[in-house]
Design an enzyme around this catalytic site. Structure first.
Site, PDB file in Angstrom:
ATOM      1  N   GLN A 199       0.829  -1.201   0.000  1.00  0.00           N
ATOM      2  CA  GLN A 199       0.000   0.000   0.000  1.00  0.00           C
ATOM      3  C   GLN A 199       0.868   1.258   0.000  1.00  0.00           C
ATOM      4  O   GLN A 199       0.632   2.184  -0.779  1.00  0.00           O
ATOM      5  CB  GLN A 199      -0.906  -0.021   1.232  1.00  0.00           C
ATOM      6  N   HIS A 203       1.100   3.754  -3.429  1.00  0.00           N
ATOM      7  CA  HIS A 203       0.410   5.041  -3.357  1.00  0.00           C
ATOM      8  C   HIS A 203       1.274   6.202  -3.831  1.00  0.00           C
ATOM      9  O   HIS A 203       0.776   7.305  -3.988  1.00  0.00           O
ATOM     10  CB  HIS A 203      -0.141   5.279  -1.944  1.00  0.00           C
ATOM     11  N   LEU A 380      -5.952  -3.201 -10.937  1.00  0.00           N
ATOM     12  CA  LEU A 380      -5.600  -4.565 -10.525  1.00  0.00           C
ATOM     13  C   LEU A 380      -4.833  -4.594  -9.212  1.00  0.00           C
ATOM     14  O   LEU A 380      -4.717  -5.629  -8.580  1.00  0.00           O
ATOM     15  CB  LEU A 380      -4.862  -5.314 -11.644  1.00  0.00           C
ATOM     16  N   TYR A 381      -4.310  -3.419  -8.790  1.00  0.00           N
ATOM     17  CA  TYR A 381      -3.537  -3.376  -7.535  1.00  0.00           C
ATOM     18  C   TYR A 381      -4.410  -3.125  -6.314  1.00  0.00           C
ATOM     19  O   TYR A 381      -3.910  -2.899  -5.220  1.00  0.00           O
ATOM     20  CB  TYR A 381      -2.426  -2.323  -7.617  1.00  0.00           C
ATOM     21  N   HIS A 384      -7.116  -5.319  -1.425  1.00  0.00           N
ATOM     22  CA  HIS A 384      -7.676  -5.179  -0.079  1.00  0.00           C
ATOM     23  C   HIS A 384      -7.918  -6.478   0.676  1.00  0.00           C
ATOM     24  O   HIS A 384      -7.963  -6.456   1.906  1.00  0.00           O
ATOM     25  CB  HIS A 384      -8.915  -4.284  -0.145  1.00  0.00           C
ATOM     26  N   GLY A 522       0.078  -8.088 -14.054  1.00  0.00           N
ATOM     27  CA  GLY A 522       0.725  -7.211 -13.068  1.00  0.00           C
ATOM     28  C   GLY A 522       2.231  -7.131 -13.255  1.00  0.00           C
ATOM     29  O   GLY A 522       2.810  -6.044 -13.182  1.00  0.00           O
ATOM     30  N   SER A 526       4.662  -3.807 -13.512  1.00  0.00           N
ATOM     31  CA  SER A 526       5.541  -3.610 -12.376  1.00  0.00           C
ATOM     32  C   SER A 526       7.011  -3.511 -12.803  1.00  0.00           C
ATOM     33  O   SER A 526       7.702  -2.543 -12.464  1.00  0.00           O
ATOM     34  CB  SER A 526       5.321  -4.771 -11.398  1.00  0.00           C
TER      35      SER A 526
HETATM   36  C1  HEM Z   1      -7.653  -0.999   6.144  1.00  0.00           C
HETATM   37  C2  HEM Z   1      -6.944  -0.790   5.091  1.00  0.00           C
HETATM   38  C3  HEM Z   1      -7.390  -0.040   3.857  1.00  0.00           C
HETATM   39  C4  HEM Z   1      -8.425   0.829   3.673  1.00  0.00           C
HETATM   40  C5  HEM Z   1      -9.429   1.315   4.690  1.00  0.00           C
HETATM   41  C6  HEM Z   1      -8.393   1.225   2.278  1.00  0.00           C
HETATM   42  C7  HEM Z   1      -9.291   2.096   1.694  1.00  0.00           C
HETATM   43  C8  HEM Z   1      -9.213   2.543   0.397  1.00  0.00           C
HETATM   44  C9  HEM Z   1     -10.125   3.459  -0.231  1.00  0.00           C
HETATM   45  C10 HEM Z   1     -11.373   4.045   0.437  1.00  0.00           C
HETATM   46  C11 HEM Z   1      -9.698   3.673  -1.490  1.00  0.00           C
HETATM   47  C12 HEM Z   1     -10.331   4.572  -2.565  1.00  0.00           C
HETATM   48  C13 HEM Z   1     -11.154   3.702  -3.464  1.00  0.00           C
HETATM   49  C14 HEM Z   1     -10.903   3.860  -4.927  1.00  0.00           C
HETATM   50  O1  HEM Z   1      -9.753   3.936  -5.381  1.00  0.00           O
HETATM   51  O2  HEM Z   1     -11.851   3.873  -5.690  1.00  0.00           O
HETATM   52  C15 HEM Z   1      -8.512   2.905  -1.668  1.00  0.00           C
HETATM   53  C16 HEM Z   1      -7.770   2.899  -2.814  1.00  0.00           C
HETATM   54  C17 HEM Z   1      -6.684   2.059  -3.045  1.00  0.00           C
HETATM   55  N1  HEM Z   1      -6.178   1.120  -2.178  1.00  0.00           N
HETATM   56 FE1  HEM Z   1      -6.781   0.829  -0.289  1.00  0.00          FE
HETATM   57  N2  HEM Z   1      -7.353   0.592   1.661  1.00  0.00           N
HETATM   58  C18 HEM Z   1      -6.722  -0.191   2.584  1.00  0.00           C
HETATM   59  C19 HEM Z   1      -5.652  -1.014   2.351  1.00  0.00           C
HETATM   60  C20 HEM Z   1      -5.011  -1.197   1.139  1.00  0.00           C
HETATM   61  C21 HEM Z   1      -3.939  -2.129   0.908  1.00  0.00           C
HETATM   62  C22 HEM Z   1      -3.306  -3.068   1.928  1.00  0.00           C
HETATM   63  C23 HEM Z   1      -3.576  -2.000  -0.392  1.00  0.00           C
HETATM   64  C24 HEM Z   1      -2.483  -2.831  -1.006  1.00  0.00           C
HETATM   65  C25 HEM Z   1      -2.010  -2.718  -2.216  1.00  0.00           C
HETATM   66  C26 HEM Z   1      -4.428  -0.968  -0.988  1.00  0.00           C
HETATM   67  C27 HEM Z   1      -4.374  -0.516  -2.293  1.00  0.00           C
HETATM   68  C28 HEM Z   1      -5.139   0.494  -2.818  1.00  0.00           C
HETATM   69  C29 HEM Z   1      -4.956   1.064  -4.134  1.00  0.00           C
HETATM   70  C30 HEM Z   1      -3.893   0.671  -5.161  1.00  0.00           C
HETATM   71  C31 HEM Z   1      -5.914   2.058  -4.270  1.00  0.00           C
HETATM   72  C32 HEM Z   1      -6.090   3.004  -5.468  1.00  0.00           C
HETATM   73  C33 HEM Z   1      -5.455   4.330  -5.119  1.00  0.00           C
HETATM   74  C34 HEM Z   1      -5.772   5.396  -6.086  1.00  0.00           C
HETATM   75  O3  HEM Z   1      -6.157   5.079  -7.218  1.00  0.00           O
HETATM   76  O4  HEM Z   1      -5.614   6.574  -5.749  1.00  0.00           O
HETATM   77  N3  HEM Z   1      -5.287  -0.521  -0.019  1.00  0.00           N
HETATM   78  N4  HEM Z   1      -8.240   2.208  -0.521  1.00  0.00           N
END
Ligand code: HEM
Ligand SMILES: *[C@@H]1O[C@H](CO)[C@@H](O)[C@H](O)[C@H]1NC(C)=O
Ligand SMILES: *[C@@H]1O[C@H](CO)[C@@H](O)[C@H](O)[C@H]1NC(C)=O
Ligand SMILES: *[C@@H]1O[C@H](CO)[C@@H](O)[C@H](O)[C@H]1NC(C)=O
Ligand SMILES: *[C@@H]1O[C@H](CO)[C@@H](O)[C@H](O)[C@H]1NC(C)=O
Length: 592
Positions: A199, A203, A380-381, A384, A522, A526
């Protein structure tokens, strides 16, 4: 003579344009909605109902680029399938032991890098606005690029010409196929240290702008630029910097370095409204206050940056703040790439080939040192399912309600105990479905909605783009009969299955974290992103770029363990794998 005239024009188009031929559809449907062009041929619409496939450089010819040229035919006959290659790379320990310790390691590593990155178009091609090549699409880096053009606007059905008139309700898909029933640990032994690295690392280049639709990103570096440490714009960077000795701003708590708070460094951070000021820690990325795992990595990299500054300053007493900062940043980027390839990707791949970060491997190859992040890669990344049911730290079980936006956890336990705990706790299996904790199941809905708004092509079209055979049925796609049946009812046709559900719900490979498609799609994104970094080019990849051999060696010898233990008081258990149980280790040897 009208008919003859039309025929002549038809012939003329054939002769003048490309060597492939035209086709005439029977209705007024946009013929490109059928995705007629195979093997990466490009569909171009003529008049209203005529299309042409441009098969240039594909190695195929014919109306739909389906007939292989001689060399391609030979290549296809000799080329092993992705599943065979994967099997070889994950079995035959004795063979890889020989390879690892000989010149063959370089040969295989070079092969992995070139085969994977050749699948990524460079320079980039389409974006969400432009389904054809255009200067705007090349030039405007506010867009994520796209490997496949968006589904044409005027298709008869949402996914083109197959499937139902209405796509399934995203909430229904999320609840039925993604929501966790019972926690399923990843069979490859992935832990939370890996999950938060995933994560934290991703990001820096996935920063979707959600306020406006259209596939835009805030991360203009389009790759590993460490903007999650230094901020994604110069103004933020300058505020995060101490502006002395190249260092980043920090605060000392009990003699230990932590990120500063908003009162010391007033940059924008996302925290709940009533969140106390003195607990609002500041990081390069606005969102990293969300999870102690992210703030922990931010703290580690902050300490590492300042440590590298001290080392550089000792060797270069004449350097000013700016040069110390800039050179340290390059070293940090190098360390990130090294750790990601040699430990993170190594772990994820399960390969017995010992992966190597060595940019010189590509100096003899044709390779472009540039990268553009793709929307498909971002989708694809969304891994969650990695997230557990609760967090086990130093004997305490912490529920989500107390874990999210709780920076006290980092300062209370300290980096050592967090690393140790996260390294011991199993993460969830990503592939196969029904493994997303209810706290993150909403994210599934958000990705699916976004992929519809941006008109992402069907899963099977992406299978073909990455040289995989498209699935013939939902029952071939997953072994879970209930899921196959449910998906079939909702989508109507396997060729209408969407990319994100396809990637995430596909049957996992035996004892693996996810299925074939995630790996085959992926890995190219990557590796291209990692090696396409300017640091890896012949112009940059030399000691002087990093202030001399000392800096260059910091990159080459970096590891997750050193990253943590050179910046902590005691050295915890630190790995991307949960501790290996002796019985299990023995079993895996006798397996072979
Ligand atoms: C409790 C942990 C986490 C919460 C609450 C959370 C929550 C969120 C939320 C609300 C979004 C925005 C949704 C969207 O893109 O449409 C997001 C995006 C994303 N999350 Fe998580 N996430 C968590 C953990 C993780 C983990 C472990 C990864 C591992 C790769 C991850 C990868 C991503 C990615 C790649 C995006 C897209 C970011 C972007 O396009 O700006 N997340 N996450
Ligand atoms: C090319 O594809 C179209 C649309 O899918 C199909 O109707 C046509 O028969 C194909 N042509 C050949 C030569 O296979
Ligand atoms: C990129 O495209 C968007 C949408 O058309 C536009 O608002 C933005 O100004 C463009 N950016 C640049 C740098 O041209
Ligand atoms: C080769 O590398 C793999 C993966 O790192 C490892 O499992 C294996 O033990 C290595 N063999 C030798 C001899 O280093
Ligand atoms: C933050 O975590 C600590 C330690 O687990 C806990 O005692 C505290 O209640 C949490 N704070 C919030 C607001 O949940």
């Amino acid at each position: 003579m009208k008919g003859f005239e039309k025929f002549s024009i038809w012939v003329l188009i054939n002769l003048l344009l490309w060597s492939s031929s035209c086709a005439r559809g029977s209705s007024v449907v946009n013929p490109c909605c059928y995705y007629p062009c195979q093997n990466s041929g490009v569909c171009v619409r003529f008049e209203t109902d005529i299309y042409q496939c441009d098969c240039t450089h594909t190695g195929f010819y014919g109306q739909n680029c389906t007939d292989p040229e001689f060399w391609m035919r030979l290549h296809l006959m000799l080329k092993p399938s992705p599943s065979v290659v994967h099997f070889i790379l994950t079995h035959f320990q004795w063979f890889w032991d020989l390879v690892n310790s000989s010149f063959l390691r370089d040969t295989f590593m070079r092969l992995v890098l070139t085969v994977r990155s050749d699948l990524i178009p460079s320079p980039p091609t389409y974006n969400t606005r432009y389904g054809y090549l255009s200067w705007e699409s090349y030039y405007n880096i506010s867009y994520y690029t796209r490997l496949l053009p968006p589904i044409p606007e005027d298709c008869p059905l949402p996914m083109g010409t197959k499937g139902k008139h209405d796509l399934p309700d995203p909430r229904l898909l999320a609840e039925r196929f993604f929501k966790r029933k019972k926690f399923r640990p990843d069979p490859q032994g992935t832990n939370l240290m890996f999950a938060f690295m995933a994560q934290h690392f991703t990001h820096q280049f996935f920063k979707t702008i959600h306020e406006v639709q259209g596939g835009f990103t805030k991360a203009l570096g389009h790759g590993v630029d460490a903007s999650h440490i230094y901020g994604d714009n110069l103004e933020r960077q300058l505020q995060l910097r101490l502006r002395k000795n190249g260092k980043l701003n920090y605060q000392l708590l009990n003699g230990e370095t932590y990120p500063p708070t908003v009162s010391e460094v007033p940059v924008h951070m996302l925290y709940p409204e009533d969140f106390p000021e003195e607990l609002r820690l500041v990081t390069g990325h606005e969102l990293f206050g969300l999870l102690p795992g992210l703030t922990m990595y931010a703290t580690i990299w902050l300490r590492e940056h300042n440590r590298v500054c001290d080392i550089l300053r000792a060797e270069h007493p004449t350097w000013d703040d700016e040069q110390l900062f800039q050179t340290s940043r390059l070293i940090i980027i190098g360390e990130i790439i090294n750790i990601i390839i040699e430990e993170y990707v190594q772990h994820l791949s399960g390969y017995l080939l010992k992966l190597k970060f060595d940019p010189t491997l590509l100096f003899t190859e044709r390779f472009q040192y540039s990268n553009r992040i793709a929307l498909e890669f971002c989708h694809l990344y969304h891994w969650h399912p990695l997230m557990p049911d609760s967090f086990l730290i130093d004997g305490d079980e912490i529920p989500y309600s107390q874990f999210l936006y709780n920076t006290s956890i980092l300062m209370h336990y300290g980096v050592e105990k967090l690393v140790d705990s996260f390294s011991r706790q199993p993460a969830g299996q990503i592939g196969g479905g029904q493994n997303s904790h209810e706290k993150v199941v909403k994210v599934v809905e958000m990705v699916i909605k976004e992929s519809r708004a941006t008109r992402v092509q069907p899963f099977n079209e992406y299978r073909k783009k990455f040289n995989l055979t498209p699935y013939n049925s939902f029952y071939e796609f997953t072994d879970d009969f209930q899921m196959a049946k449910g998906l079939e009812e909702l989508y109507g046709d396997i060729d209408a299955l969407e990319l994100y559900p396809g990637i995430m719900l596909e049957k996992s490979r035996p004892d693996s974290i996810f299925g074939e498609s995630m790996v085959e799609m992926g890995a190219p994104f990557s590796l291209k992103g990692l090696l396409g970094n300017p640091l890896c080019s012949p112009e940059y990849w030399k000691p002087s770029t990093f202030g001399g051999d000392t800096g260059f060696n910091i990159i080459k010898t970096s590891s997750l363990k050193k990253l943590v233990c050179l910046n902590t008081r005691w050295c915890p258990y630190v790995d991307f794998h949960v501790p290996r149980n002796e019985d299990k280790a023995e079993k895996s040897y006798t397996d072979l």
